[in-house]
Enzyme design. Structure first.
Site, PDB file in Angstrom:
ATOM      1  N   HIS A 150      11.722  72.346 -21.493  1.00 13.17           N
ATOM      2  CA  HIS A 150      12.332  72.845 -22.732  1.00 13.17           C
ATOM      3  C   HIS A 150      13.009  71.711 -23.505  1.00 13.17           C
ATOM      4  O   HIS A 150      12.795  71.533 -24.702  1.00 13.17           O
ATOM      5  CB  HIS A 150      13.349  73.933 -22.381  1.00 13.17           C
ATOM      6  N   GLU A 151      13.821  70.923 -22.812  1.00 14.64           N
ATOM      7  CA  GLU A 151      14.567  69.859 -23.473  1.00 14.64           C
ATOM      8  C   GLU A 151      13.650  68.824 -24.107  1.00 14.64           C
ATOM      9  O   GLU A 151      13.914  68.332 -25.208  1.00 14.64           O
ATOM     10  CB  GLU A 151      15.492  69.163 -22.476  1.00 14.64           C
ATOM     11  N   HIS A 166      14.443  75.995 -31.598  1.00 12.07           N
ATOM     12  CA  HIS A 166      14.265  77.208 -30.805  1.00 12.07           C
ATOM     13  C   HIS A 166      13.324  78.220 -31.443  1.00 12.07           C
ATOM     14  O   HIS A 166      13.186  78.269 -32.666  1.00 12.07           O
ATOM     15  CB  HIS A 166      15.617  77.883 -30.561  1.00 12.07           C
TER      16      HIS A 166
END
Length: 488
Positions: free
Chosen positions: A226-227, A236
């Protein structure tokens, strides 16, 4: 109460929202605190953090903090909750869930100004490791997380030890110099910065968290994947199934497939995997200009004719080399994944001929043509040297395979149909060599392409076969296909 905002209209909006929210709060205490005032301040912080002004910081997994109308309604709408404008139970429950520290936006939305990397071969460096996992585990997880994005785009990633890496990864405690301090266990788990100069691409993990490889604590692959999406330019998504959704959800790295929403987002920045994008990369200071990172031949992992150029053990990993590919088999993960040789050994050419590791020295040796390189783990040390250092005759211009035998502290160097024995403590070649492979290793016919010692047994790879050799019995006890070592 201190509110920092600009322009003035934003301050007015927040003050009006505070008044509206205070009238919407339930009068009785609930399970989230001893008083409504505590909930109110918690909600206020959450709104300022995730639904106030948009910043460059992007991060994953932050414990929520809360909204004010109309921002409260915006938050409820984003998460698909019932839009009441009140701090009801479901809203507070969502705000308590572990999540990312970046403001919430629409499906796969990009950061303001659409920041992205202008070159498609990106370097990364792990600056500081966690104490919760081994360095090899962290290296492997980061490589898997990066492959999530490179597998669907034209992006390539090279590991480097230069300070000038595009993406710098570190595990930090509390205030760590970027104006976004971590807050201890749970809360903010990690954050990253959108592509840019300076802090751009930097990815930080909270060392106070319990980082794991499985379902307990916080799964590092889940957070890292995700990061790194943020570090590549994605904000997002409001799609619950997306990797870039704000809240933490465990992802199994073994069978993970990037959701469609994330694929659309990253491809809008960097194109499809088959797209060839002209490069104008910013070369890292410590790595000279290098040829393309993709190997010219990529055999299928389970191709029955697959053979290896070299095999060696580094730490807890088995490494399998073939042309420009490198498979890393991590026993604790029980998983084998292919990558590029350059990702782990950036100074090497596109392939190696042989490789072995001497654990007592903490040094690995990698051969290519008439030269060899040394490394400590995956960090190259020094310049290439001539293989004549081993005492090989001048007529020998390459080594086919090499293996270190721990019990006798000697390294066998295979050249065509013969092999040599190098005494590691004395740093000299043993007398009486070379010897004939077929005569000394009964059952092995022809050239040895790769060799490795595992659990006291010598494994010799010849063509597409792997031979398990028992030195005490002086015979081959088992023959399997070479690709069976990759789970085939």
């Amino acid at each position: 109460m201190k509110i920092l905002c600009s322009p003035l209209s934003m301050c007015v909006l927040l003050l009006v929202s505070l008044v509206a929210l205070s009238s919407s709060l339930p009068r009785r205490s609930n399970k989230y605190g001893n008083s409504n005032r505590r909930d109110f301040h918690f909600a206020q912080e959450y709104l300022m953090k995730y639904y106030g002004t948009e910043g460059a910081l992007v991060g994953m997994l932050e414990a929520p903090d809360s909204p004010l109308p109309p921002k409260l309604r915006e938050m409820q709408s984003f998460f698909g909750l019932r839009v009441t404008g009140r701090l009801d139970h479901s809203t507070m429950e969502m705000m308590q869930a572990p999540r990312c520290g970046v403001p919430d936006v629409e499906n796969y939305r990009l950061f303001p100004g659409t920041p992205k990397w202008r070159h498609h071969t990106l370097t990364y460096r792990i600056v500081k490791y966690t104490s919760h996992l081994s360095r090899a585990e962290v290296d492997h997880v980061v490589e898997m997380a990066l492959s999530v994005w490179s597998s669907v785009t034209s992006l390539n990633f090279q590991k480097t030890f230069s300070r000038e890496a595009d993406i710098r990864i570190s595990f930090e405690l509390g205030a760590h110099g970027d104006a976004y301090p971590f807050d201890g266990p749970r809360g903010t788990l990690a954050h990253a910065f959108a592509p840019a100069e300076g802090l751009g691409g930097d990815t930080h993990f909270d060392e106070d968290e319990s980082w794991t490889m499985g379902t307990s604590g916080f799964n590092l692959f889940t957070v890292a994947a995700h990061e790194l999406g943020h570090a590549l330019g994605l904000a997002h998504s409001r799609e619950p199934s997306a990797l870039m959704y704000p809240t933490y959800k465990y992802r199994n790295p073994k069978d993970f497939k990037l959701p469609t929403d994330d694929v659309r987002g990253i491809q809008s920045l960097y194109g499809h995997a088959t797209t060839k994008v002209p490069e104008n990369p910013r070369p890292p200071a410590a790595i000279p200009p290098q040829p393309p990172t993709h190997p010219t031949h990529t055999p299928h992992t389970c191709d029955p004719s697959l053979s290896f150029d070299a095999v060696m053990v580094v730490g807890k990993e088995l490494l399998f080399f073939k042309d420009g590919l490198l498979w890393r088999r991590q026993s604790q993960l029980n998983d084998v994944r292919p990558g590029y040789l350059r990702s782990s050994f950036p100074y090497l050419l596109t392939s190696v001929d042989a490789a072995y590791d001497v654990p007592e020295k903490g040094t690995a040796y990698l051969f290519k043509g008439s030269q060899y390189w040394t490394s400590r783990g995956f960090q190259m040390t020094g310049s290439p040297r001539s293989i004549s250092d081993f005492g090989l005759p001048s007529r020998v211009r390459h080594v086919d395979a090499a293996v270190y035998l721990k019990d006798i502290k000697k390294t066998l160097l295979f050249v065509d149909t013969q092999f040599y024995s190098f005494n590691e403590p004395k740093l000299k070649m043993d007398e009486g060599y070379p010897k004939n492979i077929e005569e000394e290793f009964s059952g092995i016919g022809g050239k040895v392409n790769a060799a490795v010692e595992v659990n006291g047994f010598l494994y010799l790879f010849s063509g597409s076969n792997a031979y398990k050799y028992d030195s005490e019995r002086d015979e081959v006890t088992r023959v399997v296909k070479a690709n069976s070592w990759l789970g085939c």
